[in-house]
Design a protein around this motif. Structure first.
Motif, PDB file in Angstrom:
ATOM      1  N   UNK A  55      -0.396  18.674  -3.763  1.00  0.00           N
ATOM      2  CA  UNK A  55      -0.804  17.353  -3.281  1.00  0.00           C
ATOM      3  C   UNK A  55      -2.259  17.051  -3.613  1.00  0.00           C
ATOM      4  N   UNK A  56      -2.511  15.793  -3.940  1.00  0.00           N
ATOM      5  CA  UNK A  56      -3.879  15.320  -4.132  1.00  0.00           C
ATOM      6  C   UNK A  56      -4.484  14.917  -2.799  1.00  0.00           C
ATOM      7  N   UNK A  57      -5.493  14.061  -2.872  1.00  0.00           N
ATOM      8  CA  UNK A  57      -6.179  13.581  -1.673  1.00  0.00           C
ATOM      9  C   UNK A  57      -5.187  12.810  -0.791  1.00  0.00           C
ATOM     10  N   UNK A  58      -5.088  13.168   0.490  1.00  0.00           N
ATOM     11  CA  UNK A  58      -4.148  12.453   1.355  1.00  0.00           C
ATOM     12  C   UNK A  58      -4.631  11.047   1.701  1.00  0.00           C
ATOM     13  N   UNK A  59      -3.668  10.232   2.083  1.00  0.00           N
ATOM     14  CA  UNK A  59      -3.902   8.873   2.556  1.00  0.00           C
ATOM     15  C   UNK A  59      -3.212   8.768   3.908  1.00  0.00           C
ATOM     16  N   UNK A  60      -3.854   8.122   4.870  1.00  0.00           N
ATOM     17  CA  UNK A  60      -3.269   7.976   6.206  1.00  0.00           C
ATOM     18  C   UNK A  60      -2.949   6.513   6.477  1.00  0.00           C
ATOM     19  N   UNK A  61      -1.783   6.283   7.078  1.00  0.00           N
ATOM     20  CA  UNK A  61      -1.350   4.954   7.486  1.00  0.00           C
ATOM     21  C   UNK A  61      -1.006   4.994   8.966  1.00  0.00           C
ATOM     22  N   UNK A  62      -1.217   3.887   9.636  1.00  0.00           N
ATOM     23  CA  UNK A  62      -0.830   3.731  11.028  1.00  0.00           C
ATOM     24  C   UNK A  62       0.231   2.645  11.082  1.00  0.00           C
ATOM     25  N   UNK A  63       1.414   2.988  11.591  1.00  0.00           N
ATOM     26  CA  UNK A  63       2.495   2.007  11.653  1.00  0.00           C
ATOM     27  C   UNK A  63       2.235   0.992  12.755  1.00  0.00           C
ATOM     28  N   UNK A  64       2.848  -0.143  12.619  1.00  0.00           N
ATOM     29  CA  UNK A  64       2.884  -1.141  13.686  1.00  0.00           C
ATOM     30  C   UNK A  64       4.143  -0.868  14.507  1.00  0.00           C
ATOM     31  N   UNK A  65       4.198  -1.327  15.747  1.00  0.00           N
ATOM     32  CA  UNK A  65       5.435  -1.158  16.522  1.00  0.00           C
ATOM     33  C   UNK A  65       6.630  -1.726  15.754  1.00  0.00           C
ATOM     34  N   UNK A  66       7.709  -0.959  15.731  1.00  0.00           N
ATOM     35  CA  UNK A  66       8.930  -1.406  15.069  1.00  0.00           C
ATOM     36  C   UNK A  66       9.016  -1.060  13.597  1.00  0.00           C
ATOM     37  N   UNK A  67       8.007  -0.400  13.021  1.00  0.00           N
ATOM     38  CA  UNK A  67       8.066  -0.011  11.623  1.00  0.00           C
ATOM     39  C   UNK A  67       8.539   1.432  11.490  1.00  0.00           C
ATOM     40  N   UNK A  68       9.354   1.672  10.468  1.00  0.00           N
ATOM     41  CA  UNK A  68       9.740   3.009  10.062  1.00  0.00           C
ATOM     42  C   UNK A  68       9.382   3.170   8.609  1.00  0.00           C
ATOM     43  N   UNK A  69       9.664   4.343   8.045  1.00  0.00           N
ATOM     44  CA  UNK A  69       9.368   4.578   6.632  1.00  0.00           C
ATOM     45  C   UNK A  69      10.510   5.338   5.977  1.00  0.00           C
ATOM     46  N   UNK A  94       0.824  -1.213   0.000  1.00  0.00           N
ATOM     47  CA  UNK A  94       0.000   0.000   0.000  1.00  0.00           C
ATOM     48  C   UNK A  94       0.855   1.260   0.000  1.00  0.00           C
ATOM     49  N   UNK A  95       2.042   1.196   0.607  1.00  0.00           N
ATOM     50  CA  UNK A  95       2.898   2.370   0.742  1.00  0.00           C
ATOM     51  C   UNK A  95       3.856   2.548  -0.440  1.00  0.00           C
ATOM     52  N   UNK A  96       3.974   1.559  -1.318  1.00  0.00           N
ATOM     53  CA  UNK A  96       4.955   1.565  -2.406  1.00  0.00           C
ATOM     54  C   UNK A  96       4.948   2.831  -3.274  1.00  0.00           C
ATOM     55  N   UNK A  97       3.805   3.449  -3.596  1.00  0.00           N
ATOM     56  CA  UNK A  97       3.867   4.667  -4.413  1.00  0.00           C
ATOM     57  C   UNK A  97       4.566   5.843  -3.716  1.00  0.00           C
ATOM     58  N   UNK A  98       4.687   5.774  -2.392  1.00  0.00           N
ATOM     59  CA  UNK A  98       5.218   6.889  -1.614  1.00  0.00           C
ATOM     60  C   UNK A  98       6.630   6.637  -1.077  1.00  0.00           C
ATOM     61  N   UNK A  99       7.003   5.369  -0.903  1.00  0.00           N
ATOM     62  CA  UNK A  99       8.301   5.037  -0.338  1.00  0.00           C
ATOM     63  C   UNK A  99       8.351   3.589   0.103  1.00  0.00           C
ATOM     64  N   UNK A 100       9.253   3.309   1.028  1.00  0.00           N
ATOM     65  CA  UNK A 100       9.431   1.943   1.518  1.00  0.00           C
ATOM     66  C   UNK A 100       9.093   1.863   2.998  1.00  0.00           C
ATOM     67  N   UNK A 101       8.571   0.697   3.408  1.00  0.00           N
ATOM     68  CA  UNK A 101       8.349   0.387   4.818  1.00  0.00           C
ATOM     69  C   UNK A 101       9.639  -0.235   5.339  1.00  0.00           C
ATOM     70  N   UNK A 102      10.098   0.262   6.474  1.00  0.00           N
ATOM     71  CA  UNK A 102      11.330  -0.244   7.074  1.00  0.00           C
ATOM     72  C   UNK A 102      10.971  -1.058   8.310  1.00  0.00           C
TER      73      UNK A 102
END
Length: 165
Positions: free
Chosen positions: A105-119, A14-22
């Motif tokens: 910017x277009x319509x924003x999208x919100x994500x909630x990380x899990x513990x231990x995730x970075x971006x 889901x995050x791929x268009x914006x960056x990488x999940x770490x």
């Protein structure tokens, strides 16, 4: 007028268009240090605008925690380099991103990380400000250090509210 968003879990797809999940999910790519450490190798494409004299730097950010629902209008982007946020706690944080639509910017999208995730945000990705949901809001941030401007801000005409999931 306030518009609302419901955050979704942060996943690599889901995050791929914006960056990488770490994160350290799945099996390590390599086992190192005499078998005592798993290496999750090369998880982000870092881009620091070398053509304009940029270099990588690591800074520590201490952001004020927010709560859901969270209202915002301001987003920003960094046209000269990527930006990685690595939480220094196991608390989740809110990530707000938007696709570029002809320089705004277009319509924003919100994500909630899990513990231990970075971006890691790709160069030029519109994003909300750092939004921890618990104290302390400590993050290691890997981004571009350089003399040329690397910040563009945009305020939506109407604010957005991120609701609790």
């Amino acid at each position: 007028m306030t518009r609302s968003l419901t955050p979704r879990p942060l996943t690599p797809e889901a995050f791929a268009p914006f960056g990488e999940v770490l994160d350290a999910s799945g099996q390590p790519d390599r086992i190192i240090n005499a078998g005592l450490c798993g290496r999750f190798h090369d998880r982000a494409r870092l881009d620091f605008g070398a053509e304009t004299g940029g270099r990588a730097g690591i800074s520590i950010f201490d952001a004020v925690p927010r709560a859901l629902p969270y209202e915002f209008a301001l987003v920003e982007r960094h046209p000269e380099g990527s930006q990685a946020f690595l939480p220094m706690t196991m608390s989740p944080f809110l990530v707000i991103v938007a696709r570029d639509e002809d320089g705004v910017p277009g319509r924003p999208v919100a994500f909630l990380t899990a513990p231990g995730q970075g971006i890691n945000l790709h160069r030029g990705t519109w994003h909300g400000v750092l939004t921890p949901l618990a104290a302390p809001g400590l993050f290691a941030v890997v981004d571009r250090i350089g003399a040329s401007p690397n910040l563009q801000e945009y305020s939506y005409d109407d604010s957005w509210t991120v609701l609790a999931p």
